[in-house]
Design a protein around this motif. Structure first.
Motif, PDB file in Angstrom:
ATOM      1  N   LEU A  43       8.537 -15.952 -19.374  1.00 32.85           N
ATOM      2  CA  LEU A  43       7.506 -15.078 -19.915  1.00 32.85           C
ATOM      3  C   LEU A  43       6.735 -14.328 -18.830  1.00 32.85           C
ATOM      4  CD1 LEU A  43       6.056 -17.404 -22.702  1.00 32.85           C
ATOM      5  CD2 LEU A  43       7.687 -15.527 -22.966  1.00 32.85           C
ATOM      6  N   LYS A  44       6.883 -14.757 -17.571  1.00 34.52           N
ATOM      7  CA  LYS A  44       6.187 -14.095 -16.467  1.00 34.52           C
ATOM      8  C   LYS A  44       6.803 -12.729 -16.215  1.00 34.52           C
ATOM      9  CE  LYS A  44       6.044 -17.882 -13.535  1.00 34.52           C
ATOM     10  NZ  LYS A  44       6.050 -18.438 -12.193  1.00 34.52           N
ATOM     11  N   PRO A  45       5.975 -11.731 -15.990  1.00 32.99           N
ATOM     12  CA  PRO A  45       6.552 -10.426 -15.657  1.00 32.99           C
ATOM     13  C   PRO A  45       7.196 -10.472 -14.277  1.00 32.99           C
ATOM     14  CG  PRO A  45       4.171 -10.362 -15.408  1.00 32.99           C
ATOM     15  CD  PRO A  45       4.517 -11.711 -15.985  1.00 32.99           C
ATOM     16  N   PRO A  46       8.241  -9.698 -14.073  1.00 30.97           N
ATOM     17  CA  PRO A  46       8.876  -9.697 -12.751  1.00 30.97           C
ATOM     18  C   PRO A  46       7.911  -9.114 -11.724  1.00 30.97           C
ATOM     19  CG  PRO A  46       9.775  -7.952 -14.108  1.00 30.97           C
ATOM     20  CD  PRO A  46       8.869  -8.756 -14.990  1.00 30.97           C
ATOM     21  N   PRO A  47       8.048  -9.514 -10.476  1.00 27.21           N
ATOM     22  CA  PRO A  47       7.165  -8.964  -9.452  1.00 27.21           C
ATOM     23  C   PRO A  47       7.424  -7.466  -9.283  1.00 27.21           C
ATOM     24  CG  PRO A  47       8.921 -10.222  -8.432  1.00 27.21           C
ATOM     25  CD  PRO A  47       9.044 -10.424  -9.910  1.00 27.21           C
ATOM     26  N   PRO A  48       6.402  -6.719  -8.910  1.00 25.45           N
ATOM     27  CA  PRO A  48       6.619  -5.283  -8.722  1.00 25.45           C
ATOM     28  C   PRO A  48       7.553  -5.045  -7.536  1.00 25.45           C
ATOM     29  CG  PRO A  48       4.460  -5.909  -7.910  1.00 25.45           C
ATOM     30  CD  PRO A  48       5.047  -7.124  -8.570  1.00 25.45           C
ATOM     31  N   PRO A  49       8.262  -3.921  -7.555  1.00 24.87           N
ATOM     32  CA  PRO A  49       9.136  -3.634  -6.409  1.00 24.87           C
ATOM     33  C   PRO A  49       8.299  -3.395  -5.154  1.00 24.87           C
ATOM     34  CG  PRO A  49       9.150  -1.821  -7.996  1.00 24.87           C
ATOM     35  CD  PRO A  49       8.305  -2.902  -8.572  1.00 24.87           C
ATOM     36  N   GLN A  50       8.918  -3.541  -4.003  1.00 25.51           N
ATOM     37  CA  GLN A  50       8.215  -3.306  -2.738  1.00 25.51           C
ATOM     38  C   GLN A  50       8.492  -1.919  -2.182  1.00 25.51           C
ATOM     39  OE1 GLN A  50       9.646  -7.093  -0.790  1.00 25.51           O
ATOM     40  NE2 GLN A  50       7.527  -7.016  -0.075  1.00 25.51           N
ATOM     41  N   TRP A  51       9.590  -1.315  -2.619  1.00 23.91           N
ATOM     42  CA  TRP A  51      10.025  -0.055  -2.031  1.00 23.91           C
ATOM     43  C   TRP A  51      10.315   0.946  -3.129  1.00 23.91           C
ATOM     44  CZ3 TRP A  51       8.829  -1.435   2.606  1.00 23.91           C
ATOM     45  CH2 TRP A  51       9.031  -2.748   3.000  1.00 23.91           C
ATOM     46  N   GLY A  52      10.236   2.219  -2.787  1.00 26.55           N
ATOM     47  CA  GLY A  52      10.504   3.247  -3.776  1.00 26.55           C
ATOM     48  C   GLY A  52      11.118   4.486  -3.145  1.00 26.55           C
ATOM     49  N   TYR A  53      11.766   5.283  -3.987  1.00 31.13           N
ATOM     50  CA  TYR A  53      12.427   6.513  -3.578  1.00 31.13           C
ATOM     51  C   TYR A  53      11.817   7.640  -4.391  1.00 31.13           C
ATOM     52  CZ  TYR A  53      16.195   9.973  -3.263  1.00 31.13           C
ATOM     53  OH  TYR A  53      16.922  11.108  -3.065  1.00 31.13           O
ATOM     54  N   SER A  54      11.263   8.621  -3.710  1.00 31.34           N
ATOM     55  CA  SER A  54      10.740   9.780  -4.439  1.00 31.34           C
ATOM     56  C   SER A  54      11.737  10.918  -4.289  1.00 31.34           C
ATOM     57  CB  SER A  54       9.364  10.186  -3.909  1.00 31.34           C
ATOM     58  OG  SER A  54       9.454  10.674  -2.588  1.00 31.34           O
ATOM     59  N   VAL A  64      11.629   7.760   1.310  1.00 28.50           N
ATOM     60  CA  VAL A  64      11.503   6.336   0.989  1.00 28.50           C
ATOM     61  C   VAL A  64      10.055   5.940   1.261  1.00 28.50           C
ATOM     62  CG1 VAL A  64      12.262   4.001   1.589  1.00 28.50           C
ATOM     63  CG2 VAL A  64      13.913   5.876   1.550  1.00 28.50           C
ATOM     64  N   HIS A  65       9.486   5.154   0.347  1.00 24.37           N
ATOM     65  CA  HIS A  65       8.090   4.748   0.436  1.00 24.37           C
ATOM     66  C   HIS A  65       7.950   3.248   0.212  1.00 24.37           C
ATOM     67  CE1 HIS A  65       6.494   8.899  -0.064  1.00 24.37           C
ATOM     68  NE2 HIS A  65       7.612   9.072  -0.754  1.00 24.37           N
ATOM     69  N   THR A  66       6.801   2.709   0.626  1.00 24.05           N
ATOM     70  CA  THR A  66       6.412   1.396   0.121  1.00 24.05           C
ATOM     71  C   THR A  66       5.967   1.630  -1.312  1.00 24.05           C
ATOM     72  OG1 THR A  66       4.139   1.642   0.879  1.00 24.05           O
ATOM     73  CG2 THR A  66       5.677   0.535   2.385  1.00 24.05           C
ATOM     74  N   TRP A  67       6.073   0.628  -2.152  1.00 27.54           N
ATOM     75  CA  TRP A  67       5.801   0.836  -3.569  1.00 27.54           C
ATOM     76  C   TRP A  67       4.353   1.246  -3.825  1.00 27.54           C
ATOM     77  CZ3 TRP A  67       8.765   2.056  -7.311  1.00 27.54           C
ATOM     78  CH2 TRP A  67       8.292   2.046  -8.623  1.00 27.54           C
ATOM     79  N   ASP A  68       3.429   0.749  -3.025  1.00 25.71           N
ATOM     80  CA  ASP A  68       2.019   1.040  -3.276  1.00 25.71           C
ATOM     81  C   ASP A  68       1.534   2.319  -2.590  1.00 25.71           C
ATOM     82  OD1 ASP A  68       2.170   0.028  -0.731  1.00 25.71           O
ATOM     83  OD2 ASP A  68       0.587  -1.450  -0.989  1.00 25.71           O
ATOM     84  N   CYS A  69       2.438   3.115  -2.032  1.00 25.47           N
ATOM     85  CA  CYS A  69       2.058   4.357  -1.362  1.00 25.47           C
ATOM     86  C   CYS A  69       1.503   5.342  -2.391  1.00 25.47           C
ATOM     87  CB  CYS A  69       3.263   4.972  -0.646  1.00 25.47           C
ATOM     88  SG  CYS A  69       2.885   6.548   0.161  1.00 25.47           S
ATOM     89  N   GLY A  70       0.329   5.868  -2.109  1.00 24.31           N
ATOM     90  CA  GLY A  70      -0.288   6.821  -3.011  1.00 24.31           C
ATOM     91  C   GLY A  70       0.128   8.257  -2.754  1.00 24.31           C
ATOM     92  N   THR A  99       4.963   4.506   6.127  1.00 24.20           N
ATOM     93  CA  THR A  99       5.958   4.060   7.120  1.00 24.20           C
ATOM     94  C   THR A  99       6.785   2.841   6.690  1.00 24.20           C
ATOM     95  OG1 THR A  99       4.299   2.742   8.298  1.00 24.20           O
ATOM     96  CG2 THR A  99       4.636   5.014   9.061  1.00 24.20           C
ATOM     97  N   PRO A 100       7.590   3.006   5.654  1.00 22.53           N
ATOM     98  CA  PRO A 100       8.418   1.885   5.199  1.00 22.53           C
ATOM     99  C   PRO A 100       9.450   1.466   6.242  1.00 22.53           C
ATOM    100  CG  PRO A 100       9.157   3.874   4.139  1.00 22.53           C
ATOM    101  CD  PRO A 100       7.897   4.226   4.885  1.00 22.53           C
ATOM    102  N   ASP A 101       9.838   2.390   7.094  1.00 23.21           N
ATOM    103  CA  ASP A 101      10.825   2.048   8.133  1.00 23.21           C
ATOM    104  C   ASP A 101      10.257   0.990   9.079  1.00 23.21           C
ATOM    105  OD1 ASP A 101       8.966   4.006   8.886  1.00 23.21           O
ATOM    106  OD2 ASP A 101      10.304   4.914  10.348  1.00 23.21           O
ATOM    107  N   ARG A 102       8.970   1.063   9.363  1.00 22.38           N
ATOM    108  CA  ARG A 102       8.342   0.038  10.209  1.00 22.38           C
ATOM    109  C   ARG A 102       8.337  -1.313   9.508  1.00 22.38           C
ATOM    110  NH1 ARG A 102       2.493   0.964  10.437  1.00 22.38           N
ATOM    111  NH2 ARG A 102       2.642  -0.332   8.591  1.00 22.38           N
ATOM    112  N   ASP A 103       7.940  -1.316   8.229  1.00 20.07           N
ATOM    113  CA  ASP A 103       7.894  -2.575   7.474  1.00 20.07           C
ATOM    114  C   ASP A 103       9.283  -3.181   7.272  1.00 20.07           C
ATOM    115  OD1 ASP A 103       5.176  -2.180   7.278  1.00 20.07           O
ATOM    116  OD2 ASP A 103       5.241  -1.474   5.195  1.00 20.07           O
ATOM    117  N   LEU A 104      10.295  -2.323   7.195  1.00 20.78           N
ATOM    118  CA  LEU A 104      11.664  -2.807   7.012  1.00 20.78           C
ATOM    119  C   LEU A 104      12.345  -3.156   8.337  1.00 20.78           C
ATOM    120  CD1 LEU A 104      12.720  -0.303   4.239  1.00 20.78           C
ATOM    121  CD2 LEU A 104      12.720  -2.790   4.012  1.00 20.78           C
TER     122      LEU A 104
END
Length: 108
Positions: A43-54, A64-70, A99-104
Protein backbone atom coordinates in the motif's frame (compact mmCIF):
# COMPACT_ATOMS: atom_id res chain seq x y z
CA UNK A 1 10.55 -47.77 45.06
CA UNK A 2 11.77 -46.63 41.55
CA UNK A 3 9.34 -44.85 39.24
CA UNK A 4 7.96 -46.67 36.29
CA UNK A 5 9.86 -45.45 33.16
CA UNK A 6 6.65 -45.83 31.14
CA UNK A 7 5.02 -43.07 33.17
CA UNK A 8 8.00 -40.79 32.56
CA UNK A 9 7.81 -41.53 28.82
CA UNK A 10 4.08 -40.77 28.81
CA UNK A 11 4.69 -37.47 30.59
CA UNK A 12 7.38 -36.47 28.09
CA UNK A 13 5.13 -37.32 25.15
CA UNK A 14 2.36 -35.23 26.68
CA UNK A 15 4.77 -32.30 27.16
CA UNK A 16 5.99 -32.70 23.57
CA UNK A 17 2.43 -32.54 22.21
CA UNK A 18 1.68 -29.40 24.24
CA UNK A 19 4.87 -27.72 23.00
CA UNK A 20 4.14 -28.81 19.43
CA UNK A 21 0.68 -27.26 19.68
CA UNK A 22 2.23 -23.99 20.94
CA UNK A 23 4.81 -24.04 18.14
CA UNK A 24 2.12 -24.49 15.49
CA UNK A 25 0.12 -21.63 17.01
CA UNK A 26 3.23 -19.41 16.95
CA UNK A 27 3.91 -20.36 13.32
CA UNK A 28 0.33 -19.34 12.47
CA UNK A 29 0.79 -15.98 14.18
CA UNK A 30 4.03 -15.44 12.24
CA UNK A 31 2.28 -16.18 8.91
CA UNK A 32 -0.52 -13.73 9.77
CA UNK A 33 2.02 -11.05 10.74
CA UNK A 34 3.99 -11.62 7.50
CA UNK A 35 0.80 -11.24 5.47
CA UNK A 36 -0.01 -7.98 7.25
CA UNK A 37 3.49 -6.63 6.61
CA UNK A 38 3.29 -7.59 2.92
CA UNK A 39 -0.11 -5.92 2.65
CA UNK A 40 1.15 -2.75 4.33
CA UNK A 41 4.21 -2.68 2.06
CA UNK A 42 2.05 -3.05 -1.03
CA UNK A 43 0.00 0.00 0.00
CA UNK A 44 3.03 2.31 0.30
CA UNK A 45 3.53 4.61 -2.65
CA UNK A 46 6.72 3.99 -4.59
CA UNK A 47 9.56 6.38 -3.85
CA UNK A 48 9.81 9.34 -6.21
CA UNK A 49 12.37 9.06 -9.00
CA UNK A 50 15.76 10.69 -8.46
CA UNK A 51 16.46 11.65 -12.06
CA UNK A 52 14.51 13.11 -14.93
CA UNK A 53 14.73 13.89 -18.64
CA UNK A 54 13.26 17.08 -20.01
CA UNK A 55 12.44 17.14 -23.69
CA UNK A 56 13.69 19.90 -25.96
CA UNK A 57 11.51 23.02 -25.75
CA UNK A 58 11.90 25.78 -28.28
CA UNK A 59 15.61 26.57 -28.45
CA UNK A 60 16.41 24.59 -25.28
CA UNK A 61 17.99 21.17 -25.83
CA UNK A 62 16.85 18.08 -23.93
CA UNK A 63 18.62 17.76 -20.59
CA UNK A 64 19.05 15.37 -17.67
CA UNK A 65 18.04 16.70 -14.25
CA UNK A 66 17.75 15.66 -10.65
CA UNK A 67 14.09 14.99 -10.01
CA UNK A 68 13.66 17.94 -7.64
CA UNK A 69 15.21 20.47 -10.06
CA UNK A 70 12.92 23.46 -10.44
CA UNK A 71 14.51 24.61 -13.69
CA UNK A 72 13.42 21.68 -15.84
CA UNK A 73 9.69 21.98 -16.33
CA UNK A 74 7.94 18.67 -17.11
CA UNK A 75 10.25 15.66 -16.90
CA UNK A 76 10.16 11.99 -17.79
CA UNK A 77 11.33 9.90 -14.80
CA UNK A 78 14.63 8.03 -15.25
CA UNK A 79 16.31 5.29 -13.26
CA UNK A 80 19.92 5.81 -12.25
CA UNK A 81 21.08 3.56 -15.10
CA UNK A 82 18.93 5.42 -17.63
CA UNK A 83 20.26 8.79 -16.44
CA UNK A 84 23.85 7.53 -16.68
CA UNK A 85 23.23 6.20 -20.18
CA UNK A 86 21.61 9.45 -21.28
CA UNK A 87 24.61 11.46 -20.04
CA UNK A 88 27.37 9.16 -21.26
CA UNK A 89 26.16 7.15 -24.25
CA UNK A 90 23.42 9.39 -25.65
CA UNK A 91 25.38 12.57 -24.83
CA UNK A 92 22.32 14.38 -23.41
CA UNK A 93 23.68 17.42 -21.58
CA UNK A 94 23.21 17.75 -17.83
CA UNK A 95 21.29 20.63 -16.32
CA UNK A 96 23.72 23.39 -15.35
CA UNK A 97 21.66 24.24 -12.25
CA UNK A 98 21.11 20.88 -10.56
CA UNK A 99 24.25 19.16 -12.01
CA UNK A 100 23.04 15.56 -12.10
CA UNK A 101 26.34 14.51 -13.67
CA UNK A 102 28.11 15.42 -10.42
CA UNK A 103 25.61 13.48 -8.30
CA UNK A 104 25.88 10.49 -10.64
CA UNK A 105 29.68 10.57 -10.59
CA UNK A 106 30.06 11.36 -14.29
CA UNK A 107 33.19 13.36 -15.01
CA UNK A 108 33.34 15.78 -17.92
Amino acid sequence: MPRDPRIRLEQLRFLYNIQLHHLRQTEHWIRVAEERVAEADSLKPPPPPQWGYSHARGDKPPTVHTWDCGMSGPKKPLTRDQALRALTVDQVPPCVYCTPDRDLGVLE
